[in-house]
Design a protein around this motif. Structure first.
Motif, PDB file in Angstrom:
ATOM      1  N   LYS A  18     -24.025 -51.460 -60.894  1.00  0.00           N
ATOM      2  CA  LYS A  18     -25.151 -50.643 -60.461  1.00  0.00           C
ATOM      3  C   LYS A  18     -24.915 -50.097 -59.049  1.00  0.00           C
ATOM      4  CE  LYS A  18     -30.105 -50.603 -59.708  1.00  0.00           C
ATOM      5  NZ  LYS A  18     -31.360 -51.344 -59.562  1.00  0.00           N
ATOM      6  N   HIS A  19     -24.441 -50.955 -58.151  1.00  0.00           N
ATOM      7  CA  HIS A  19     -24.205 -50.520 -56.772  1.00  0.00           C
ATOM      8  C   HIS A  19     -23.041 -49.532 -56.686  1.00  0.00           C
ATOM      9  CE1 HIS A  19     -26.994 -53.727 -55.717  1.00  0.00           C
ATOM     10  NE2 HIS A  19     -27.046 -53.240 -54.499  1.00  0.00           N
TER      11      HIS A  19
ATOM     12  N   ARG B 263     -30.958 -56.860 -39.225  1.00  0.00           N
ATOM     13  CA  ARG B 263     -29.736 -56.945 -38.424  1.00  0.00           C
ATOM     14  C   ARG B 263     -28.687 -55.956 -38.914  1.00  0.00           C
ATOM     15  NH1 ARG B 263     -28.034 -63.127 -36.784  1.00  0.00           N
ATOM     16  NH2 ARG B 263     -30.079 -63.467 -35.846  1.00  0.00           N
ATOM     17  N   MET B 264     -28.542 -55.865 -40.214  1.00  0.00           N
ATOM     18  CA  MET B 264     -27.551 -54.942 -40.766  1.00  0.00           C
ATOM     19  C   MET B 264     -27.910 -53.502 -40.371  1.00  0.00           C
ATOM     20  SD  MET B 264     -26.181 -54.300 -44.649  1.00  0.00           S
ATOM     21  CE  MET B 264     -27.604 -53.462 -45.337  1.00  0.00           C
TER      22      MET B 264
ATOM     23  N   THR C 175     -25.716 -47.913 -42.584  1.00  0.00           N
ATOM     24  CA  THR C 175     -26.138 -48.551 -43.839  1.00  0.00           C
ATOM     25  C   THR C 175     -27.550 -48.116 -44.229  1.00  0.00           C
ATOM     26  OG1 THR C 175     -26.943 -50.524 -42.649  1.00  0.00           O
ATOM     27  CG2 THR C 175     -24.696 -50.615 -43.522  1.00  0.00           C
ATOM     28  N   LYS C 176     -28.307 -47.628 -43.252  1.00  0.00           N
ATOM     29  CA  LYS C 176     -29.667 -47.177 -43.546  1.00  0.00           C
ATOM     30  C   LYS C 176     -29.683 -45.946 -44.437  1.00  0.00           C
ATOM     31  CE  LYS C 176     -31.658 -46.765 -39.494  1.00  0.00           C
ATOM     32  NZ  LYS C 176     -32.675 -46.557 -38.459  1.00  0.00           N
TER      33      LYS C 176
ATOM     34  N   PRO D  30     -18.519 -50.637 -50.859  1.00  0.00           N
ATOM     35  CA  PRO D  30     -18.402 -52.092 -51.033  1.00  0.00           C
ATOM     36  C   PRO D  30     -18.221 -52.882 -49.731  1.00  0.00           C
ATOM     37  CG  PRO D  30     -16.445 -50.964 -51.874  1.00  0.00           C
ATOM     38  CD  PRO D  30     -17.465 -49.907 -51.572  1.00  0.00           C
ATOM     39  N   LYS D  31     -17.841 -52.203 -48.643  1.00  0.00           N
ATOM     40  CA  LYS D  31     -17.697 -52.939 -47.381  1.00  0.00           C
ATOM     41  C   LYS D  31     -19.048 -53.495 -46.913  1.00  0.00           C
ATOM     42  CE  LYS D  31     -18.156 -49.536 -43.608  1.00  0.00           C
ATOM     43  NZ  LYS D  31     -18.937 -48.466 -44.238  1.00  0.00           N
ATOM     44  N   ASN D  32     -20.125 -52.908 -47.404  1.00  0.00           N
ATOM     45  CA  ASN D  32     -21.457 -53.370 -47.019  1.00  0.00           C
ATOM     46  C   ASN D  32     -21.772 -54.772 -47.541  1.00  0.00           C
ATOM     47  OD1 ASN D  32     -22.175 -51.044 -45.510  1.00  0.00           O
ATOM     48  ND2 ASN D  32     -22.515 -49.959 -47.418  1.00  0.00           N
TER      49      ASN D  32
END
Length: 154
Positions: free
Chosen positions: A99-100, A35-36, A43-44, A108-110
């Protein structure tokens, strides 16, 4: 000591809500990611091996998507188990956030996007009460992740 604004009763009800969706961690984790990627195609770009996949069907079948969906759900499960122990909770959230932020450089909005999709799926499958019980937890997770990002200079 509780990290947060959650009472003991809220922690219990959040855990009950989470257990329902965590039973099928791989399938539900996969649904959330698909879905994301479908609703927020940008985001991909963080996942080089998902980039070429356009159809939701293709993504659902992908071992990498399934593997990462499971990983996301395991990480959240770890946090949910430690909602009443702030040191343990932060011990899980902090390295994940670092890490992210530093290695993966994920916006960070993800995190908010993924949390909102989880809440949406909870509501679809188990109703509004389930979603409401877990909402505070997702806010808490996102707040802590955002703080870690700030510390890392985002």
């Amino acid at each position: 000591s509780s990290i947060m604004s959650l009472s003991e009763a809220e922690v219990q009800s959040a855990r009950g809500a989470w257990e329902k969706i965590y039973v099928d961690a791989e399938d539900n984790g996969t649904t959330v990611l698909v879905r994301m990627f479908t609703e927020h195609p940008d985001t991909k770009s963080y996942f080089t091996h998902f980039k070429g996949m356009d159809s939701a069907e293709e993504m659902k079948q992908s071992d990498q998507v399934r593997g990462h969906g499971k990983k996301v759900f395991h990480a959240i499960n770890n946090m949910v188990q430690h909602l009443d122990n702030s040191e343990a909770f932060l011990g899980i959230v902090t390295p994940l956030g670092k890490k992210h932020a530093t290695q993966l450089k994920i916006d960070p909005k993800n995190f908010r996007i993924i949390c909102d999709i989880i809440l949406q799926l909870m509501e679809e499958k188990f109703g509004g009460d389930c979603k409401v019980s877990f909402e505070k937890v997702t806010n808490e997770i996102c707040t802590h992740l955002n703080n870690i990002y700030k510390e890392e200079g985002w």
